[in-house]
Design an enzyme around this catalytic site. Structure first.
Site, PDB file in Angstrom:
ATOM      1  N   HIS A   1      54.743  55.579  28.232  1.00  0.00           N
ATOM      2  CA  HIS A   1      55.675  54.692  28.111  1.00  0.00           C
ATOM      3  C   HIS A   1      56.466  54.264  29.419  1.00  0.00           C
ATOM      4  O   HIS A   1      57.383  53.767  29.427  1.00  0.00           O
ATOM      5  CB  HIS A   1      57.221  55.086  27.275  1.00  0.00           C
ATOM      6  CG  HIS A   1      56.417  55.409  25.806  1.00  0.00           C
ATOM      7  ND1 HIS A   1      57.301  55.796  24.839  1.00  0.00           N
ATOM      8  CD2 HIS A   1      55.241  54.895  25.089  1.00  0.00           C
ATOM      9  CE1 HIS A   1      56.535  55.812  23.692  1.00  0.00           C
ATOM     10  NE2 HIS A   1      55.267  55.403  23.829  1.00  0.00           N
TER      11      HIS A   1
ATOM     12  N   CYS B   1      56.186  39.044  41.278  1.00  0.00           N
ATOM     13  CA  CYS B   1      55.463  39.306  42.473  1.00  0.00           C
ATOM     14  C   CYS B   1      54.958  40.955  42.366  1.00  0.00           C
ATOM     15  O   CYS B   1      54.050  41.517  43.405  1.00  0.00           O
ATOM     16  CB  CYS B   1      55.901  39.434  43.881  1.00  0.00           C
ATOM     17  SG  CYS B   1      57.226  40.564  44.324  1.00  0.00           S
TER      18      CYS B   1
ATOM     19  N   CYS C   1      64.533  40.112  42.088  1.00  0.00           N
ATOM     20  CA  CYS C   1      63.839  40.605  43.271  1.00  0.00           C
ATOM     21  C   CYS C   1      64.279  40.145  44.411  1.00  0.00           C
ATOM     22  O   CYS C   1      64.408  38.969  44.822  1.00  0.00           O
ATOM     23  CB  CYS C   1      62.067  40.341  42.946  1.00  0.00           C
ATOM     24  SG  CYS C   1      61.284  40.719  44.378  1.00  0.00           S
TER      25      CYS C   1
ATOM     26  N   SER D   1      58.052  64.446  17.190  1.00  0.00           N
ATOM     27  CA  SER D   1      57.947  64.211  15.869  1.00  0.00           C
ATOM     28  C   SER D   1      56.680  63.767  15.449  1.00  0.00           C
ATOM     29  O   SER D   1      56.528  64.018  14.000  1.00  0.00           O
ATOM     30  CB  SER D   1      59.205  63.483  15.325  1.00  0.00           C
ATOM     31  OG  SER D   1      59.193  62.361  15.685  1.00  0.00           O
TER      32      SER D   1
ATOM     33  N   ASN E   1      57.957  72.180  17.919  1.00  0.00           N
ATOM     34  CA  ASN E   1      58.791  71.151  17.613  1.00  0.00           C
ATOM     35  C   ASN E   1      60.076  71.599  16.667  1.00  0.00           C
ATOM     36  O   ASN E   1      59.836  72.527  15.727  1.00  0.00           O
ATOM     37  CB  ASN E   1      58.317  70.075  16.839  1.00  0.00           C
ATOM     38  CG  ASN E   1      59.051  68.709  17.050  1.00  0.00           C
ATOM     39  OD1 ASN E   1      59.447  68.323  18.143  1.00  0.00           O
ATOM     40  ND2 ASN E   1      59.471  68.047  15.647  1.00  0.00           N
TER      41      ASN E   1
HETATM   42 ZN    ZN Z   1      59.197  39.709  43.309  1.00  0.00          ZN
END
Ligand code: ZN
Length: 262
Positions: free
Chosen positions: A125, A136, A158, A200, A224
């Site tokens: 994740h 960019c 940015c 889980s 768990n």
């Molecule tokens: Zn950038």
């Protein structure tokens, strides 16, 4: 048999499996980090119970969604900042250093496995440890983004190109990083022992990775605190605290104890 001796039997069982395994893989979820004080985002009081998550498509399309996203991130980052790896994270780093596991696949975005010393960590994740420019591709320090948010900036941009910044974590509606997922699936196909810890095992791909391992002949250990839908397939199920359980496994294997608080 007393609870303590049956517990010891499970610890001995896990240690035995690790001794016999040649390419054990660990899969971790939020449960390993709750022992570091990081709330499970899905649990009551967690960020996701207070805010509706912003879908990636909405983030790209609307400034309102961008503002909402950063309100939630700002709060979430306060919870992550300062969290330290616990005995569970350190035990997994010890197992890798001793050659007993080959990799950790994690759903967590907190970076604590690497802090603990784990080398091969597959973050399904993404990570909260950097922000990324969607224009960019430049990465930047989330501490600096947080400073701007705390100072009242609603949608940070940015420094290099002015493009939209986003956390390095994967949002709802955003694809998991394909290379990481491919590596994770490959590891699960090849492994002979899968330890699923603190998950889980309900949300995909959490559910299917241990299943993939089991279907390819691996042993499955689940640690768990609550039941999982894969318990019936597992060779060993432990419902005790993770840090304590893994520390006992390390002791049983007579590995050098690296799990002293730093
Ligand atoms: Zn950038």
């Amino acid at each position: 048999m007393s609870a303590a001796s049956s517990g010891e039997k499970l610890i001995a069982g896990i240690a035995g499996y690790l001794s016999e395994s040649r390419k054990a893989v660990v899969f971790t979820g939020a449960g390993i980090s709750t022992e570091s004080g990081i709330p499970d985002f899905r649990s009551p009081g967690g960020v996701w119970s207070r805010y509706r998550p912003v879908l990636y498509q909405d983030f790209l399309a609307s400034e309102k969604a961008q503002k909402q996203y950063w309100v939630m991130k700002k709060e979430g980052y306060r919870e992550l900042k300062g969290a330290k790896p616990n005995d569970g994270h350190r035990a997994l780093a010890t197992l890798e250093a001793a050659g007993r596991i080959v990799a950790v696949i994690t759903q967590n975005i907190d970076g604590l496995h690497k802090d603990a010393g784990s080398k091969r960590v597959l973050e399904l994740h993404g990570t909260s440890r950097h922000c990324i420019c969607l224009e960019c591709g430049a990465r930047c320090d989330p501490d600096l983004v947080q400073e701007r948010l705390e100072a009242g900036v609603e949608v940070p941009r940015c420094d290099k190109c002015g493009g939209l910044l986003k956390s390095g974590t994967v949002s709802f509606g955003q694809a998991l990083p394909a290379d990481v997922l491919t590596d994770a699936i490959e590891l699960c196909i090849q492994t002979d022992l899968m330890l699923a810890i603190g998950s889980s095992l309900v949300v995909e791909p959490a559910a299917s990775l241990p299943l993939q391992a089991k279907h390819n002949g691996a042993r499955l250990v689940i640690i768990n605190k609550t039941e999982t839908p894969l318990d019936y397939l597992a060779d060993i199920v432990v419902r005790e605290p993770i840090g304590e359980t893994l520390t006992r496994v390390i002791k049983r294997l007579r590995l050098p104890d690296l799990t002293i608080d730093q």
